[in-house]
Design an enzyme around this catalytic site. Structure first.
Site, short mmCIF file in Angstrom:
data_model
loop_
_atom_site.label_atom_id
_atom_site.label_comp_id
_atom_site.label_asym_id
_atom_site.label_seq_id
_atom_site.Cartn_x
_atom_site.Cartn_y
_atom_site.Cartn_z
N GLU A 103 0.84 -1.21 0.00
CA GLU A 103 0.00 0.00 0.00
C GLU A 103 0.87 1.26 0.00
OE1 GLU A 103 -2.28 -1.59 3.38
OE2 GLU A 103 -4.05 -1.01 2.25
N GLU A 123 -3.75 -9.23 3.83
CA GLU A 123 -4.50 -8.85 5.04
C GLU A 123 -5.64 -9.81 5.33
OE1 GLU A 123 -3.37 -6.74 2.79
OE2 GLU A 123 -2.72 -4.87 3.70
C1 LIG Z 1 -5.85 1.73 12.50
C2 LIG Z 1 -4.85 0.75 11.91
C3 LIG Z 1 -4.69 0.95 10.44
C4 LIG Z 1 -4.01 -0.25 9.89
C5 LIG Z 1 -4.03 -0.19 8.42
C6 LIG Z 1 -3.88 -1.54 7.82
C7 LIG Z 1 -2.56 -1.70 7.12
C8 LIG Z 1 -2.43 -2.95 6.36
O1 LIG Z 1 -3.43 -3.04 5.38
C9 LIG Z 1 -2.45 -4.13 7.28
C10 LIG Z 1 -1.22 -4.96 7.13
O2 LIG Z 1 -0.25 -4.62 6.51
S1 LIG Z 1 -1.27 -6.44 7.96
C11 LIG Z 1 0.32 -7.14 7.58
C12 LIG Z 1 0.35 -7.70 6.20
N1 LIG Z 1 1.58 -8.39 6.00
C13 LIG Z 1 1.68 -9.72 6.08
O3 LIG Z 1 0.71 -10.42 6.28
C14 LIG Z 1 3.05 -10.30 5.92
C15 LIG Z 1 3.36 -11.21 7.07
N2 LIG Z 1 4.67 -11.77 6.98
C16 LIG Z 1 5.01 -12.79 6.17
O4 LIG Z 1 4.21 -13.28 5.39
C17 LIG Z 1 6.39 -13.35 6.27
O5 LIG Z 1 6.89 -13.03 7.54
C18 LIG Z 1 7.38 -12.84 5.20
C19 LIG Z 1 6.96 -13.42 3.84
C20 LIG Z 1 7.39 -11.35 5.16
C21 LIG Z 1 8.80 -13.34 5.57
O6 LIG Z 1 8.79 -14.72 5.72
P1 LIG Z 1 10.06 -15.49 6.35
O7 LIG Z 1 11.28 -14.98 5.73
O8 LIG Z 1 9.74 -16.94 6.28
O9 LIG Z 1 10.13 -15.01 7.87
P2 LIG Z 1 9.08 -15.25 9.05
O10 LIG Z 1 9.58 -16.32 9.95
O11 LIG Z 1 7.69 -15.38 8.53
O12 LIG Z 1 9.14 -13.84 9.79
C22 LIG Z 1 10.34 -13.42 10.43
C23 LIG Z 1 9.96 -12.65 11.68
O13 LIG Z 1 9.26 -11.46 11.29
C24 LIG Z 1 8.02 -11.37 11.96
N3 LIG Z 1 7.08 -10.69 11.06
C25 LIG Z 1 6.87 -10.93 9.76
N4 LIG Z 1 5.98 -10.07 9.26
C26 LIG Z 1 5.63 -9.25 10.29
C27 LIG Z 1 4.74 -8.15 10.39
N5 LIG Z 1 4.04 -7.68 9.34
N6 LIG Z 1 4.62 -7.56 11.57
C28 LIG Z 1 5.33 -7.99 12.65
N7 LIG Z 1 6.17 -9.03 12.59
C29 LIG Z 1 6.31 -9.65 11.42
C30 LIG Z 1 7.64 -12.82 12.22
O14 LIG Z 1 6.71 -12.91 13.28
C31 LIG Z 1 8.99 -13.41 12.59
O15 LIG Z 1 9.27 -13.04 13.91
P3 LIG Z 1 10.09 -14.00 14.89
O16 LIG Z 1 10.02 -13.29 16.18
O17 LIG Z 1 11.45 -14.09 14.29
O18 LIG Z 1 9.35 -15.31 14.89
#
Ligand SMILES: CCCCCCC[C@H](O)CC(=O)SCCNC(=O)CCNC(=O)[C@H](O)C(C)(C)COP(=O)([O-])OP(=O)([O-])OC[C@H]1O[C@@H](n2cnc3c(N)ncnc32)[C@H](O)[C@@H]1OP(=O)([O-])[O-]
Ligand SMILES: NC(=O)c1ccc[n+]([C@@H]2O[C@H](COP(=O)([O-])OP(=O)(O)OC[C@H]3O[C@@H](n4cnc5c(N)ncnc54)[C@H](O)[C@@H]3O)[C@@H](O)[C@H]2O)c1
Length: 716
Positions: A103, A123
């Site tokens: 985004e 998301e």
């Molecule tokens: C009012 C509010 C307004 C909000 C607005 C909304 C905004 C938006 O639309 C919402 C989002 O973006 S929702 C988000 C949408 N995004 C997603 O859904 C992406 C989610 N992430 C993934 O799919 C995978 O982590 C990757 C493909 C990025 C990397 O894969 P890989 O290389 O196999 O690595 P791995 O083992 O998977 O991760 C390594 C470490 O990073 C950590 N961590 C990762 N992402 C994190 C995050 N966003 N955050 C925090 N931590 C995150 C993970 O926990 C782990 O920690 P640990 O302590 O070491 O265990």
């Protein structure tokens, strides 16, 4: 945070810094706001590039922040401010641009990515929708059909696909920041109006595409709220001006944020990662145990499971010796397995499958491999024979694994020369598709053997969960009381459809009886026969080993009804192998006759009771498993159920669900049902559940710590 530098010439470079994935935490958002301001004010700067540190652009909003109040500058105005900048801003995408990360990139005027980058709006998988303008900007850029696909599935796409869709302006194999810098220098001074996606019109929904999508999504999502909200947000994009579309996006996001489903899905995201950080009661763990590299493996037995395991290994690039003693099975497998491999490789976009497979009928041929996975019939004496043979044939140091569904790993280890090198690798059918792998450690399994099996699972793309050695391990041990309750409910007056409908309404892809028909009713029948439960026995037909027992599934099998494979089971099908389950009058007559024979008066059973009896019995066994230290924590059980047993992800997993329902309530309902059915030990509330309620029902994240403390003080 985000750093600012001015490159020689006139380009400002903003670098997001929040390892490991540069998630948009409050500090990163503040950093972006400050550095963008700085670039705007610097008269020497004519263009801007935003990139991420350590080869990753941005993994999206910081999911950990969702648990507390949102601090720091909000994302939406931050992205608007970038879009409004009157100097060209490009996102230089390496690694990932996911969720809020994409985004942010959509708010930039240009997007340049490395060819290996992955992009997506996942998301929906976290129970949310792209809430930083993604649901409104993406359809303006790539149209409704493509946006609908990406936003409702949350799938990650390659840079090549993103370029084709029009999300990217350029893809490079070279240094992406250098390319982006060159790009913005070239376009500096050109008008930016057409690059501001929020100002473009969204294509209208001419063919009622979104109405049709809504019908489909409602059918498919089985009670999940986020996919429906994603379609609603796209409907707003197609029918309202941008500003009003954004209001709708925010409104929908707020509803989702406040739903239990978003919390459940975010918990499921983290539990998937927690189980990778395994630990054993001995103190061995992921960070103090080294895994061995595996390049040559063998699979023994090429039936349903063995074939899938061979494919899963070969897809990882491992050379596999595939052994089967039955000539006909071997001939069939040597045709079927390469075709399965080719299909799966194609599905994963691989031109040629990386691993090499050789077929053999001779166990001697496994002598050179580093790891063996046995997948012969579920028969202890046969498995013992195979393990004795393997230990004499294989090189010392070879890891010997069994795919048994629940037999004693320690007994198998005992007949080998190196019991430390024996572990269970319990795959789920079809083994090359299903994400779950239970790695079963016996009392003598070495940390190295566990680490190797866990890592091999990861290489195969599985969610590997380390579990203790007990009958049925974790998944099947919990399934037993669940199945048992379903049978008792039939005895008491329910029909298979009523039970299945209640479970499917809860969110399971299939109810227990449809699932049993699919897997084959003879599987459980064989196990019950071996356990001496079937047949007349010394006790009454409905009692075994002093407990209530239902012979209903045995009698269905005795009638030759083994499920889909025979075209008849708890339902009827068009023929053997048929897929569409239809209610079968035979089953209703059979149930009535059974109840009459045993003086059972059928009563009407509400869906709530069906759910409570089936799910709470399963959950109660989960508490027993934690108490017995057969699973390290509730996350392990929940990952097993979500990835292996179709537990609806938006309910987090059985243990998370227990917390959401309220432990006090689960305890009270189990006590109630146990009072009504004192001959069903599985309904007797576990000590751990009672202890947790006694200390005020702490949240699921605190259970692990509580259990460890209780164990130290011998309370469990
Ligand atoms: C009012 C509010 C307004 C909000 C607005 C909304 C905004 C938006 O639309 C919402 C989002 O973006 S929702 C988000 C949408 N995004 C997603 O859904 C992406 C989610 N992430 C993934 O799919 C995978 O982590 C990757 C493909 C990025 C990397 O894969 P890989 O290389 O196999 O690595 P791995 O083992 O998977 O991760 C390594 C470490 O990073 C950590 N961590 C990762 N992402 C994190 C995050 N966003 N955050 C925090 N931590 C995150 C993970 O926990 C782990 O920690 P640990 O302590 O070491 O265990
Ligand atoms: N089917 C499932 O859904 C499932 C799921 C998880 C685990 N398992 C477990 O996997 C194992 C295999 O189950 P399956 O469903 O693939 O069984 P299957 O009956 O489809 O296949 C077993 C194969 O092993 C072969 N075999 C028997 N003895 C052999 C020997 N000495 N050497 C080589 N091959 C031999 C048989 O000829 C047969 O082809 C069992 O332990 C089962 O409990 C099954």
């Amino acid at each position: 945070m985000a750093t600012y530098s001015r490159l020689p010439g006139s380009v400002a470079l903003i670098t997001l810094q929040n390892p490991p994935v540069n998630a948009l935490s409050a500090a990163v958002r503040q950093g972006i706001v400050d550095t963008v301001q700085r670039a705007l004010k610097d008269p020497k700067v004519t263009s801007v590039v935003i990139c991420g540190q350590n080869g990753k652009f941005c993994g999206g909003a910081d999911i950990r922040e969702f648990a507390g109040p949102m601090l720091g500058p909000p994302l939406v105005p931050m992205i608007h401010a970038i879009e409004a900048v009157d100097k060209p801003v490009a996102a230089a995408i390496e690694g990932v641009a996911l969720g809020g990360g994409l985004e942010l990139a959509l708010g930039c005027h240009y997007r340049i990515a490395h060819s290996k980058a992955l992009l997506g709006l996942p998301e929906v998988t976290l129970g949310l929708l792209p809430g930083a303008g993604g649901s409104q900007r993406l359809p303006r850029l790539i149209g409704l059909t493509a946006a609908l696909d990406l936003i409702t599935t949350g799938r990650h796409i390659s840079a090549a696909e993103a370029l084709k869709l029009g999300i990217l302006d350029q893809v490079t194999d070279n240094n992406v920041v250098d390319q982006a810098v060159e790009f913005v220098r070239r376009v500096a001074g050109q008008p930016l109006d057409s690059r501001r996606l929020s100002t473009l019109p969204c294509p209208p929904d001419v063919d009622s595409l979104l109405d049709k999508a809504m019908v489909k999504v409602r059918q498919r999502s089985r009670g999940a709220l986020a996919p429906v909200a994603c379609v609603q947000a796209l409907m707003a994009a197609a029918s309202l001006p941008y500003t009003q579309g954004m209001e709708k996006e925010r409104e929908l996001l707020t509803t989702l944020f406040n739903s239990g489903q978003a919390r459940a899905l975010q918990y499921a995201f983290f539990s998937q990662r927690v189980v990778g950080k395994w630990s054993l009661p001995s103190g061995a763990s992921w960070d103090n145990s080294a895994a061995r590299p595996i390049s040559k493996a063998a699979v023994i037995g090429l039936g349903t499971m063995g074939r899938g395991i061979v494919v899963a290994l070969a897809l990882t690039g491992i050379s596999v010796v595939a052994v089967e003693t039955q000539e006909k099975q071997l001939a069939e497998a040597s045709q079927a397995v390469p075709a399965m491999l080719q299909r799966e490789a194609g599905r994963r976009g691989l031109a040629t499958p990386p691993g090499v497979i050789s077929f053999s009928s001779n166990l001697q041929d496994v002598s050179e491999v580093e790891l063996v996975i046995e997948a012969v019939f579920e028969d202890m004496s046969l498995k013992l024979q195979v393990f004795r043979h393997l230990t004499s044939v294989c090189r010392p140091g070879t890891l010997l694994c069994s795919n048994t569904s629940g037999l004693d790993i320690d007994q198998l280890a005992a007949v080998t020369q190196s019991p430390g090198l024996v572990v269970g690798m319990h795959f789920f059918a079809p083994a090359h598709v299903m994400k779950l792998l239970e790695v079963v450690y016996g009392p003598r399994s070495s940390p190295e053997a566990v680490a190797t099996a866990m890592q091999l699972g990861k290489r195969m793309g599985k969610v590997s969960v380390a579990v203790g050695n007990c009958p049925g391990f974790v998944g099947n041990r919990m399934l037993k009381p669940y199945l048992e309750q379903a049978n008792f409910l039939l005895e008491e007056g329910a029909t298979p459809q009523q039970v299945d409908e209640a479970l499917e309404e809860f969110g399971f892809p299939m109810g227990v009886f449809r699932m049993s028909d699919l897997s084959g009713l003879d599987v459980g029948w064989r196990i019950r026969k071996e356990a001496g439960l079937t047949g007349p026995g010394v006790e009454s037909t409905r009692t075994r080993q002093g407990r209530r027992y239902s012979p209903l599934p045995d009698q269905v099998c005795e009638a030759g009804r083994l499920g889909q494979k025979t075209g008849r089971g708890w339902y009827q099908y068009d023929g053997p192998g048929g897929r569409v389950a239809r209610s079968d009058p035979w089953v209703h007559i059979f149930l009535e006759a059974y109840r009459a024979e045993h003086d059972l008066v059928a009563r009407s059973i509400a869906p709530e009771e069906i759910l409570e009896r089936c799910l709470y019995a399963l959950i109660n066994e989960g508490f027993n498993i934690l108490q017995d230290a057969m699973a390290a924590g509730p996350e392990d059980i929940d990952a097993i159920y979500v990835f292996g047993y179709g537990w609806p992800r938006h309910h987090g997993g059985p243990m998370f669900h227990a917390g959401q329902v309220g432990l006090g309530r689960i305890l009270e309902r189990l006590q109630h049902h146990h009072h009504n059915h004192p001959d069903v030990p599985h309904l007797k509330p576990s000590t751990l559940l009672r202890r947790l309620v006694a200390v005020g029902s702490p949240p699921v994240q605190k259970w692990r710590e509580f259990i460890n403390k209780e164990r130290v003080h011998s309370q469990l």
